[in-house]
Every structure is written in structure tokens, then in C-alpha cells.
Design a protein around this motif. Structure first.
Motif, PDB file in Angstrom:
ATOM      1  N   GLU A   1      32.893  -8.761 -22.304  1.00 28.58           N
ATOM      2  CA  GLU A   1      33.268  -9.448 -23.574  1.00 28.58           C
ATOM      3  C   GLU A   1      31.867  -9.082 -24.233  1.00 28.58           C
ATOM      4  O   GLU A   1      31.842  -8.288 -25.383  1.00 28.58           O
ATOM      5  N   THR A   2      30.756  -9.631 -23.791  1.00 30.45           N
ATOM      6  CA  THR A   2      29.406  -9.358 -24.360  1.00 30.45           C
ATOM      7  C   THR A   2      29.585  -7.496 -24.265  1.00 30.45           C
ATOM      8  O   THR A   2      29.019  -7.192 -25.574  1.00 30.45           O
TER       9      THR A   2
ATOM     10  N   ARG B   1      31.438  -6.153 -27.590  1.00 28.96           N
ATOM     11  CA  ARG B   1      30.375  -6.898 -28.869  1.00 28.96           C
ATOM     12  C   ARG B   1      29.239  -6.059 -29.243  1.00 28.96           C
ATOM     13  O   ARG B   1      29.054  -5.477 -30.908  1.00 28.96           O
TER      14      ARG B   1
ATOM     15  N   LYS C   1      29.823  -3.097 -30.584  1.00 31.09           N
ATOM     16  CA  LYS C   1      30.102  -2.472 -32.046  1.00 31.09           C
ATOM     17  C   LYS C   1      28.994  -2.915 -33.044  1.00 31.09           C
ATOM     18  O   LYS C   1      29.160  -1.873 -33.813  1.00 31.09           O
ATOM     19  N   GLN C   2      27.834  -3.221 -32.189  1.00 36.96           N
ATOM     20  CA  GLN C   2      26.589  -3.932 -33.392  1.00 36.96           C
ATOM     21  C   GLN C   2      26.191  -2.248 -33.162  1.00 36.96           C
ATOM     22  O   GLN C   2      24.744  -2.531 -34.002  1.00 36.96           O
TER      23      GLN C   2
END
Length: 255
Positions: free
Chosen positions: A100-101, A104, A107-108
Motif C-alpha cells: 500500500e505504501t 502511494r 503516485k507521489q
């Protein structure tokens, strides 16, 4: 202040603690009988020897063990992860992030999941001691332990206490120190001084604190055994430890 210093000195070197009853430190001083007895000030010789051993270590690591390591395909340069403040911040929070990290972070940073996974893998390896470095350091220690062990065996062949350990205590503290035993002890003591000093220049490892405690304890034990002339049993203890230390150094590096 001078009285306090003298009282502390007398307390630490109390003859009632270090020596048998009715014995004093004056009996361990050298006499005109041609037989040498261990003196605490002798340990200063090991400090100078440790400098020589450190220079020899540099020569062996750079000129002998480094080329051998390169021939095995070991790399001396560690690959570093590209600078990325976002990923670096996440790495400090958790070195092995969850899926999950990673999603994320993808996307960043506009990086693919595979690129981020590779970045974290390289970043983790970046903090580890390179295998090449461990190979050179362990090779030097293993070489020294191997040489000093077999020299110790050879040196003990004509020593009576090597065959009968009861002689380590019989006649103590009036044991004299032969010349070969003297230098054997000084070289061993100097080697551990060099190991203690090199901890602050080598790549810092997880057991840094434990190794400092180990080397300091070793130096204290050797120094105290020399100071009160427990040299015979000290040489046997060194011999036993050196017998296995070279094999332990070989097992440290895994290719």
C-alpha cells in the motif's frame, strides 16, 4: 589530591588481593639472577607494536587481500540509490514498506512500482557493510590468528606447562618470562589494541558496542595477568582462543 591518588593506587594494587599471603610486589621485581619477570610497564611496548601491526594490516589488505577479493568478483564500490527526498523520508520511517505504501509513493513520485521496489532494495544495501570490505578485514584477522596460533604451538613445544597445566600455578609468582613468551604476549596485546582502534575507522556495524566491550575486556584480562605474572596460564588461554578464531573469521564472509 596527591594523597587521594596514592590511596586509590594502593587500593587498586592491594597485595592482599593480587598476591598470596606474605608476598609483596617487590618480590616480582627483576633481580640480578638473569631471569626476567613480567613488569606492568612492559605493556607500553605493545602500544608501539600496535602501530606497526596497523601498518602491516594496511599493506596486507590493499596489496594482497583486495586483489584476491576482486578476483572473486567482489566489488569495492557500493551502488547508491538516486537522491529522492520523498522516498528517503519513507525509508527512514520503514525500510521495507508495504504494498500500500509503495502504491502511494508511486503516485507521489511518478515512478513505477518496480522502480520504487528497486530503489528501496538498493537503499537498504547501501547501509550494509560491503562484502568486499568484510572480506578484506576478515582475511587479515583470520591470517593473523592462523599465524599466531601455529607460532604459539611451536613456541610451547619446549614449555613444561604446555604438557602439565599444574605447572602454571606451581612456583607462582616466581615464574620467569622467557624472551619468546615476552614477545608472544606483547604481539597479542598489540593486536587487540589495533583491533580496538580500527573499530572507529572501519565501517560501523551492528555489534560495534559489543566489540568495544569485548576488546576492552580482553586487554584488561591480558594486562592484569601480565601485571601479577600469571603469564603461563595466559599463554594457554591465548592459544585456545587463537585455535578457533581463524575459522570463525572464515565463516563471517558468505559469498
Amino acid at each position: 589530591m596527591e594523597d587521594l591518588r596514592e590511596a586509590s593506587y594502593n587500593f587498586f594494587w592491594a597485595e592482599s588481593f593480587w598476591l598470596p599471603n606474605n608476598y609483596s610486589w617487590t618480590e616480582l621485581k627483576n633481580k640480578d639472577d638473569g631471569l626476567y619477570r613480567a613488569q606492568f610497564r612492559d605493556l607500553s611496548v605493545a602500544i608501539y607494536l600496535s602501530v606497526i601491526i596497523s601498518i602491516i594490516r594496511i599493506f596486507f589488505e590493499r596489496c594482497i587481500f583486495a586483489p584476491i577479493g576482486h578476483s572473486f568478483g567482489l566489488k569495492s564500490v557500493v551502488k547508491k540509490a538516486p537522491t529522492n527526498p520523498i522516498l528517503e523520508k519513507a525509508f527512514k520511517e520503514k525500510k521495507s514498506p508495504s504494498n500500500e505504501t509503495i502504491q502511494r509513493l508511486s503516485k507521489q513520485t511518478d515512478l513505477t512500482v518496480r522502480q520504487i521496489q528497486r530503489w528501496f532494495r538498493v537503499r537498504r544495501n547501501q547501509d550494509r557493510t560491503p562484502v568486499f570490505k568484510k572480506f578484506c578485514e576478515s582475511s587479515w584477522r583470520g591470517f593473523f590468528y592462523f599465524v599466531i596460533f601455529w607460532y604459539g604451538v611451536y613456541m610451547h613445544l619446549d614449555k613444561s606447562w604446555f604438557y602439565d597445566s599444574r605447572l602454571c600455578w606451581k612456583g607462582w609468582p616466581h615464574h620467569h618470562v622467557p624472551n619468546d613468551i615476552y614477545w608472544y604476549y606483547m604481539v597479542e596485546f598489540a593486536f587487540y589494541i589495533s583491533l580496538l582502534a580500527s573499530l572507529f575507522t572501519d565501517n560501523k556495524r551492528k555489534d560495534f558496542t559489543e566489540m568495544i566491550v569485548h576488546h576492552v575486556a580482553t586487554l584488561l584480562l591480558m594486562g592484569m595477568s601480565w601485571a601479577n605474572n600469571f603469564v603461563r596460564i595466559g599463554t594457554l588461554v591465548l592459544l585456545v582462543h587463537d585455535a578457533v578464531d581463524s575459522w570463525m573469521e572464515v565463516s563471517i564472509v558468505q559469498f
